[in-house]
Design a protein around this motif. Structure first.
Motif, PDB file in Angstrom:
ATOM      1  N   PRO A  18       0.707  -1.339  -0.061  1.00  0.00           N
ATOM      2  CA  PRO A  18      -0.162  -0.090   0.185  1.00  0.00           C
ATOM      3  C   PRO A  18       0.799   1.263  -0.132  1.00  0.00           C
ATOM      4  N   ILE A  19       1.416   1.708  -1.153  1.00  0.00           N
ATOM      5  CA  ILE A  19       2.075   2.812  -1.235  1.00  0.00           C
ATOM      6  C   ILE A  19       1.498   4.013  -1.989  1.00  0.00           C
TER       7      ILE A  19
ATOM      8  N   THR B  46       1.919   6.708  -4.255  1.00  0.00           N
ATOM      9  CA  THR B  46       3.096   7.202  -4.988  1.00  0.00           C
ATOM     10  C   THR B  46       3.129   8.616  -5.084  1.00  0.00           C
ATOM     11  N   ASP B  47       1.910   9.348  -5.206  1.00  0.00           N
ATOM     12  CA  ASP B  47       1.864  10.703  -5.258  1.00  0.00           C
ATOM     13  C   ASP B  47       2.611  11.259  -3.770  1.00  0.00           C
ATOM     14  N   ARG B  48       2.256  10.923  -2.932  1.00  0.00           N
ATOM     15  CA  ARG B  48       2.970  11.264  -1.550  1.00  0.00           C
ATOM     16  C   ARG B  48       4.336  11.020  -1.774  1.00  0.00           C
ATOM     17  N   VAL B  49       4.917   9.922  -2.203  1.00  0.00           N
ATOM     18  CA  VAL B  49       6.461   9.630  -2.409  1.00  0.00           C
ATOM     19  C   VAL B  49       6.942  10.525  -3.182  1.00  0.00           C
ATOM     20  N   GLU B  50       6.307  10.921  -4.203  1.00  0.00           N
ATOM     21  CA  GLU B  50       6.895  11.904  -5.261  1.00  0.00           C
ATOM     22  C   GLU B  50       6.929  13.101  -4.697  1.00  0.00           C
ATOM     23  N   VAL B  51       5.931  13.718  -3.630  1.00  0.00           N
ATOM     24  CA  VAL B  51       6.227  15.109  -3.078  1.00  0.00           C
ATOM     25  C   VAL B  51       7.254  15.149  -2.293  1.00  0.00           C
ATOM     26  N   ILE B  52       7.350  13.904  -1.344  1.00  0.00           N
ATOM     27  CA  ILE B  52       8.555  13.735  -0.343  1.00  0.00           C
ATOM     28  C   ILE B  52       9.915  13.907  -1.133  1.00  0.00           C
TER      29      ILE B  52
END
Length: 105
Positions: free
Chosen positions: A65-66, A68-74
């Motif tokens: 459960p990742i 991906t949008d939040r990972v890209e922002v970080i």
């Protein structure tokens, strides 16, 4: 009581497959494990393949459960140097994770 003689120590290394096969039985012996029987000789000739392992779909965890949008922002914040690194919050989270791992469920 007589002394126990161990002999010379050898360095730790990988197991020689020829020795393992030879120790398993005599030349041309057959070793049975469950429904499959494996035939081998001391020279390593004639090894029969066992049955394939079947996996159950019930044990498949699925996709992680990742977000991906939040990972890209970080990732962009870290690259630009605007990601806030607060040592006390990091330490608190590490301590909380350790407490959760030690607690009984």
């Amino acid at each position: 009581m007589p002394p126990i003689e161990v002999g010379p120590a050898r360095a730790a290394s990988a197991i020689d497959a020829r020795l393992a096969r030879a120790a398993g039985g005599e030349n041309g012996a057959s070793v049975s494990t469950g429904a499959a029987a494996t035939s081998f000789s001391a020279k390593g000739q004639g090894i029969a393949a066992g049955p394939a392992v079947e996996t159950s779909a019930a044990l498949d965890p699925g996709a992680a459960p990742i977000d991906t949008d939040r990972v890209e922002v970080i990732r962009k914040a870290v690259e630009s140097g605007t990601y806030p690194v607060i040592p006390t919050r990091i330490a608190d989270a590490m301590i909380a994770a350790g407490v959760l791992l030690r607690s009984a469920k």
